[in-house]
Design a protein around this motif. Sequence first.
Motif, PDB file in Angstrom:
ATOM      1  N   MET A   1       0.783  -1.246  -0.092  1.00 11.53           N
ATOM      2  CA  MET A   1       0.096   0.068  -0.071  1.00 11.53           C
ATOM      3  C   MET A   1       0.721   1.288  -0.026  1.00 11.53           C
ATOM      4  N   TYR A   2       0.567   2.390  -0.979  1.00 10.27           N
ATOM      5  CA  TYR A   2       1.156   3.316  -1.004  1.00 10.27           C
ATOM      6  C   TYR A   2       1.498   4.371   0.335  1.00 10.27           C
ATOM      7  N   ALA A   3       0.387   4.272   0.966  1.00  8.94           N
ATOM      8  CA  ALA A   3       0.507   5.338   2.230  1.00  8.94           C
ATOM      9  C   ALA A   3       1.456   4.730   3.269  1.00  8.94           C
ATOM     10  N   GLU A   4       1.718   3.417   3.428  1.00  6.97           N
ATOM     11  CA  GLU A   4       2.380   2.816   4.122  1.00  6.97           C
ATOM     12  C   GLU A   4       3.885   3.080   3.766  1.00  6.97           C
ATOM     13  N   GLN A   5       4.250   3.081   2.323  1.00  5.90           N
ATOM     14  CA  GLN A   5       5.328   3.457   1.959  1.00  5.90           C
ATOM     15  C   GLN A   5       5.883   4.919   2.223  1.00  5.90           C
ATOM     16  N   VAL A   6       4.821   5.745   1.622  1.00  6.43           N
ATOM     17  CA  VAL A   6       5.224   7.354   1.814  1.00  6.43           C
ATOM     18  C   VAL A   6       5.357   7.491   3.375  1.00  6.43           C
ATOM     19  N   GLY A   7       4.539   6.928   4.295  1.00  6.55           N
ATOM     20  CA  GLY A   7       4.789   6.888   5.823  1.00  6.55           C
ATOM     21  C   GLY A   7       6.354   6.696   6.243  1.00  6.55           C
ATOM     22  N   ARG A   8       6.659   5.597   5.688  1.00  5.00           N
ATOM     23  CA  ARG A   8       8.306   5.191   5.953  1.00  5.00           C
ATOM     24  C   ARG A   8       9.100   6.491   5.424  1.00  5.00           C
ATOM     25  N   PHE A   9       8.996   6.679   4.092  1.00  2.85           N
ATOM     26  CA  PHE A   9       9.955   7.793   3.522  1.00  2.85           C
ATOM     27  C   PHE A   9       9.829   9.151   4.312  1.00  2.85           C
ATOM     28  N   LEU A  10       8.699   9.320   4.841  1.00  3.53           N
ATOM     29  CA  LEU A  10       8.584  10.531   5.583  1.00  3.53           C
ATOM     30  C   LEU A  10       9.257  10.670   6.967  1.00  3.53           C
ATOM     31  N   GLU A  11       9.102   9.435   7.560  1.00  2.00           N
ATOM     32  CA  GLU A  11       9.863   9.305   9.015  1.00  2.00           C
ATOM     33  C   GLU A  11      11.209   9.188   8.782  1.00  2.00           C
ATOM     34  N   GLU A  12      11.730   8.689   7.561  1.00  2.00           N
ATOM     35  CA  GLU A  12      13.280   8.568   7.427  1.00  2.00           C
ATOM     36  C   GLU A  12      13.997   9.883   6.958  1.00  2.00           C
ATOM     37  N   PHE A  13      13.193  10.451   6.165  1.00  4.04           N
ATOM     38  CA  PHE A  13      13.617  11.677   5.559  1.00  4.04           C
ATOM     39  C   PHE A  13      13.155  13.225   6.303  1.00  4.04           C
ATOM     40  N   GLY A  14      12.146  13.090   6.746  1.00  5.57           N
ATOM     41  CA  GLY A  14      11.393  14.171   7.446  1.00  5.57           C
ATOM     42  C   GLY A  14      11.122  15.470   6.541  1.00  5.57           C
ATOM     43  N   GLU A  15      11.912  16.783   6.752  1.00  5.79           N
ATOM     44  CA  GLU A  15      11.670  17.686   5.877  1.00  5.79           C
ATOM     45  C   GLU A  15      12.330  17.667   4.783  1.00  5.79           C
ATOM     46  N   ASN A  16      13.316  16.713   4.399  1.00  5.76           N
ATOM     47  CA  ASN A  16      14.171  16.679   3.368  1.00  5.76           C
ATOM     48  C   ASN A  16      13.303  15.908   2.161  1.00  5.76           C
ATOM     49  N   ASP A  17      12.013  16.197   2.101  1.00  6.56           N
ATOM     50  CA  ASP A  17      11.272  15.573   0.903  1.00  6.56           C
ATOM     51  C   ASP A  17      10.504  16.411   0.092  1.00  6.56           C
ATOM     52  N   TRP A  18      10.144  16.508  -0.979  1.00  6.24           N
ATOM     53  CA  TRP A  18       9.245  17.133  -1.848  1.00  6.24           C
ATOM     54  C   TRP A  18       8.298  16.352  -2.547  1.00  6.24           C
ATOM     55  N   ILE A  19       7.286  16.230  -2.289  1.00  6.99           N
ATOM     56  CA  ILE A  19       6.034  15.405  -2.953  1.00  6.99           C
ATOM     57  C   ILE A  19       5.152  16.273  -3.766  1.00  6.99           C
ATOM     58  N   GLY A  20       5.097  15.851  -5.148  1.00  2.00           N
ATOM     59  CA  GLY A  20       4.248  16.697  -5.868  1.00  2.00           C
ATOM     60  C   GLY A  20       3.376  15.787  -6.545  1.00  2.00           C
ATOM     61  N   HIS A  21       2.138  16.387  -7.165  1.00  2.00           N
ATOM     62  CA  HIS A  21       1.140  15.893  -7.812  1.00  2.00           C
ATOM     63  C   HIS A  21       1.190  15.617  -9.164  1.00  2.00           C
ATOM     64  N   HIS A  22       1.256  14.881  -9.922  1.00  7.42           N
ATOM     65  CA  HIS A  22       1.318  14.741 -11.582  1.00  7.42           C
ATOM     66  C   HIS A  22       0.421  15.739 -11.991  1.00  7.42           C
ATOM     67  N   GLU A  23      -1.038  15.633 -11.563  1.00  8.07           N
ATOM     68  CA  GLU A  23      -1.884  16.511 -12.193  1.00  8.07           C
ATOM     69  C   GLU A  23      -1.417  18.132 -12.059  1.00  8.07           C
ATOM     70  N   ASP A  24      -0.865  18.304 -10.966  1.00 12.31           N
ATOM     71  CA  ASP A  24      -0.098  19.778 -10.720  1.00 12.31           C
ATOM     72  C   ASP A  24       0.782  20.068 -12.072  1.00 12.31           C
ATOM     73  N   PHE A  25       1.647  19.208 -11.995  1.00 13.49           N
ATOM     74  CA  PHE A  25       2.623  19.394 -13.148  1.00 13.49           C
ATOM     75  C   PHE A  25       2.247  19.445 -14.516  1.00 13.49           C
ATOM     76  N   LYS A  26       1.223  18.688 -14.511  1.00 15.88           N
ATOM     77  CA  LYS A  26       0.706  18.793 -16.070  1.00 15.88           C
ATOM     78  C   LYS A  26      -0.213  20.039 -16.361  1.00 15.88           C
ATOM     79  N   GLN A  27      -0.752  20.599 -15.439  1.00 15.53           N
ATOM     80  CA  GLN A  27      -1.611  22.025 -15.266  1.00 15.53           C
ATOM     81  C   GLN A  27      -0.476  23.306 -15.222  1.00 15.53           C
ATOM     82  N   ARG A  28       0.511  22.899 -14.442  1.00 15.56           N
ATOM     83  CA  ARG A  28       1.356  24.320 -14.195  1.00 15.56           C
ATOM     84  C   ARG A  28       2.895  23.589 -14.051  1.00 15.56           C
ATOM     85  N   PRO A  29       3.295  23.314 -15.494  1.00 14.53           N
ATOM     86  CA  PRO A  29       4.636  22.804 -15.381  1.00 14.53           C
ATOM     87  C   PRO A  29       5.658  23.766 -14.906  1.00 14.53           C
ATOM     88  N   HIS A  30       5.734  24.764 -15.363  1.00 15.07           N
ATOM     89  CA  HIS A  30       6.892  25.974 -15.068  1.00 15.07           C
ATOM     90  C   HIS A  30       6.698  26.283 -13.845  1.00 15.07           C
TER      91      HIS A  30
END
Length: 132
Positions: free
Chosen positions: A1-30
């Motif tokens: 499950m994706y939430a579990e994986q993202v949770g582990r990632f956030l625990e490991e890296f804390g503030e050193n992560d950037w999570i974006g949404h594909h839809e946002d990139f398609k709508q506002r790429p620059h």
Amino acid sequence: MYAEQVGRFLEEFGENDWIGHHEDFKQRPHEIYRDLCRFPGVDTNFVPDMGERHLKAEVPRLSLIGWTKRSGLWEKAAKLTPQSVRPLARLMLTRSPSPMKIDPADRQYLVDYYREDGIQLGRLLNQAARVD
């Protein structure tokens, strides 16, 4: 499950992560690109050319063309074809694949199956966004 994986990632890296949404990139790429560059401190003045799409999916128009690709003849023919003719040849011999279609009952099954994980993921991402 994706939430579990993202949770582990956030625990490991804390503030050193950037999570974006594909839809946002398609709508506002620059805008999203600048935000992504800003995160690690990269110069945001650089603006990439996002007009041309690279590595677009292609499927052969005829099964014979598929055979030439699998056999290696496609690459050999490409070497013999003048560079200026290749884009036209590719356009004539290949096409974009048809969009995938999913049976409505299968879609509903998947929505139901992943509903709780999606809710948990939404909570995680909202918490991560509030950390900034």
